[in-house]
Design an enzyme around this catalytic site. Structure first.
Site, short mmCIF file in Angstrom:
data_model
loop_
_atom_site.label_atom_id
_atom_site.label_comp_id
_atom_site.label_asym_id
_atom_site.label_seq_id
_atom_site.Cartn_x
_atom_site.Cartn_y
_atom_site.Cartn_z
N ARG A 1 -35.01 -4.45 14.35
CA ARG A 1 -33.88 -3.74 14.97
C ARG A 1 -33.16 -2.80 14.01
O ARG A 1 -33.28 -2.94 12.79
CB ARG A 1 -32.84 -4.78 15.44
CG ARG A 1 -33.20 -5.42 16.74
CD ARG A 1 -32.18 -6.47 17.10
NE ARG A 1 -32.41 -6.95 18.46
CZ ARG A 1 -31.91 -8.07 18.96
NH1 ARG A 1 -31.15 -8.85 18.21
NH2 ARG A 1 -32.15 -8.42 20.20
N ASP B 1 -8.53 -1.09 0.93
CA ASP B 1 -9.15 0.23 1.10
C ASP B 1 -9.41 0.94 -0.23
O ASP B 1 -10.20 1.88 -0.28
CB ASP B 1 -8.25 1.13 1.96
CG ASP B 1 -7.93 0.52 3.31
OD1 ASP B 1 -8.73 -0.30 3.79
OD2 ASP B 1 -6.88 0.86 3.88
N GLU C 1 -15.07 2.89 9.09
CA GLU C 1 -14.33 3.14 10.34
C GLU C 1 -13.81 4.56 10.44
O GLU C 1 -13.58 5.07 11.53
CB GLU C 1 -13.19 2.13 10.49
CG GLU C 1 -12.11 2.25 9.41
CD GLU C 1 -10.98 1.24 9.56
OE1 GLU C 1 -11.02 0.41 10.46
OE2 GLU C 1 -10.05 1.29 8.71
N THR D 1 4.32 1.08 1.80
CA THR D 1 5.30 0.29 1.04
C THR D 1 5.79 1.08 -0.18
O THR D 1 6.98 1.07 -0.51
CB THR D 1 4.65 -1.05 0.59
OG1 THR D 1 4.21 -1.73 1.76
CG2 THR D 1 5.62 -1.92 -0.19
N GLY E 1 0.83 -1.20 0.00
CA GLY E 1 0.00 0.00 0.00
C GLY E 1 0.87 1.25 0.00
O GLY E 1 2.04 1.21 -0.38
N GLY F 1 -11.32 0.50 5.91
CA GLY F 1 -11.18 1.49 4.83
C GLY F 1 -10.30 2.67 5.18
O GLY F 1 -10.07 3.54 4.35
#
Ligand code: F6P
Length: 353
Positions: free
Chosen positions: A168, A133, A227, A111, A108, A176
């Site tokens: 519910r 991601d 997230e 790197t 990614g 991500g």
């Protein structure tokens, strides 16, 4: 020709497919020797490597993870094993010892940034983008993303039936990092009623109102939250800090925060599911197997053509490459005017406000 290959950063489905394609293409078309460096850049410092050939890569196409192992903290320019000292010279010495003519680095943005620094020192490097991601610059898709989206979609399919049975509100938190690609595509593929992304503002009151409306109509609500999404105070939810990592913040927990905020505002029960590393594990989808193979093949072509300091990309349906220094340190976010955002709004998906 003798070529090294390594996988750095977090693993993802399709890494083995790239290793296989690079090895087979270089062996078949150039008669090259290939050596796998173990555990990412760490293997260049600990001197761990092993030969790869057609036999060694047999059966790898569909295998998740990376047979070479990986490491998400090792930056030889700031080595955690030597109190942050610059050990890049040791890594280059091992490259010389092995007699490598080139190095293929699969990873990614962390790197790619390290690969770029080695390239600037004269090491012939080719980068191959991986990340679930899908947030790397200049590539429309990185392999691993499609596999992660498939996991999110399946999870939402399963959560929908239990949400409907109980009436519910079901929250699903995806990975991500700072980009909302997994939540957006996964949420759309899994028919989420609400999708919350880092790129768009989130008004918890408005989300609660949407859930109340669904309480009265459908009876249940499926929420898919990235997230990296920020709730009312605008802060990121950090799960842990990994010292020495090129990207030290690990996100996670925003779904649970949202659960608490909604539970205080709704009569329906609210539950939260944190999908976590399930999204990164397992076998790559057919799309990712093919993309990873195309990337690996193209990386081998770049090596054979002596076109170093570049990262392979997918632009539209064309495989191409860009200079590594155009990629490092940049995040490709979901543009707020992305066509899929328009489509989501158009079919009534609530996007935070
Ligand atoms: O970059 C890939 C990714 O899976 C992110 O989506 C996630 O935030 C992070 O890595 C998790 O990292 P770790 O495996 O170190 O917990």
């Amino acid at each position: 020709m003798h070529v090294g290959i390594l996988t750095g950063g977090g693993d993802c489905p399709g890494l083995n497919a790239v290793i296989r394609a690079v090895t087979l293409a270089l062996a078949n078309e150039a008669g090259a020797r290939v050596t796998g460096i173990e555990r990412g850049f760490l293997g260049l410092l600990t001197r761990q490597a092993r030969p790869l050939d057609a036999n060694a890569v047999q059966g790898l196409l569909a295998q998740g993870g990376t047979v070479l192992g990986t490491h998400n903290r090792c930056d030889p320019f700031h080595y955690f094993g030597a109190q942050g000292a610059d050990c890049s010279g040791d890594a280059l010495a091992y490259v010389g010892h092995l007699g490598l003519d080139a190095l293929v680095a699969i990873g990614g943005d962390g790197t790619m940034a390290i690969a770029q620094r080695f390239s600037a020192l004269g090491l012939p490097v080719v980068g191959v983008p991986k990340t679930i991601d899908n947030d790397l610059w200049h590539t429309d898709r990185s392999f691993g993303f499609d596999s992660a989206v498939a996991v999110v979609a399946e999870a939402l399919d399963r959560l929908e039936t239990t949400a409907r049975s109980h009436g519910r509100v079901m929250i699903t938190e995806t990975m991500g990092r700072y980009a909302g690609w997994i939540a957006l595509e996964g949420g759309m593929a899994g028919a989420a009623d609400v999708i919350l992304l880092p790129e768009l503002p989130v008004d918890v009151e408005a989300v609660a109102e949407h859930c109340r409306r669904r309480e009265r109509t459908a009876g249940h609500t499926l929420i898919c939250i990235a997230e990296g999404a920020r709730l009312q105070d605008g802060a990121l939810t950090v799960r842990e800090v990994v010292a020495d990592s090129p990207d030290p913040l690990r996100l996670g927990g925003v779904g649970q925060q949202l659960q608490q905020l909604l539970a205080a505002r709704l009569t329906s029960e609210v539950r939260n599911t944190l999908l976590g590393h399930v999204q990164r594990g397992g076998s790559p989808t057919p799309f990712d197997r093919v993309l990873a193979t195309r990337f690996g093949y193209h990386a081998a072509q770049l090596v054979r053509g002596g076109r170093f300091g570049r990262m392979v990309t997918l632009q539209g349906d064309a495989i191409a490459s860009v200079p590594l220094d155009e990629v490092a340190g940049r995040t490709r976010n979901v543009p707020p005017d992305h066509a899929l955002i328009d489509a989501a709004r158009g079919i009534g998906v609530m996007l935070g406000t």
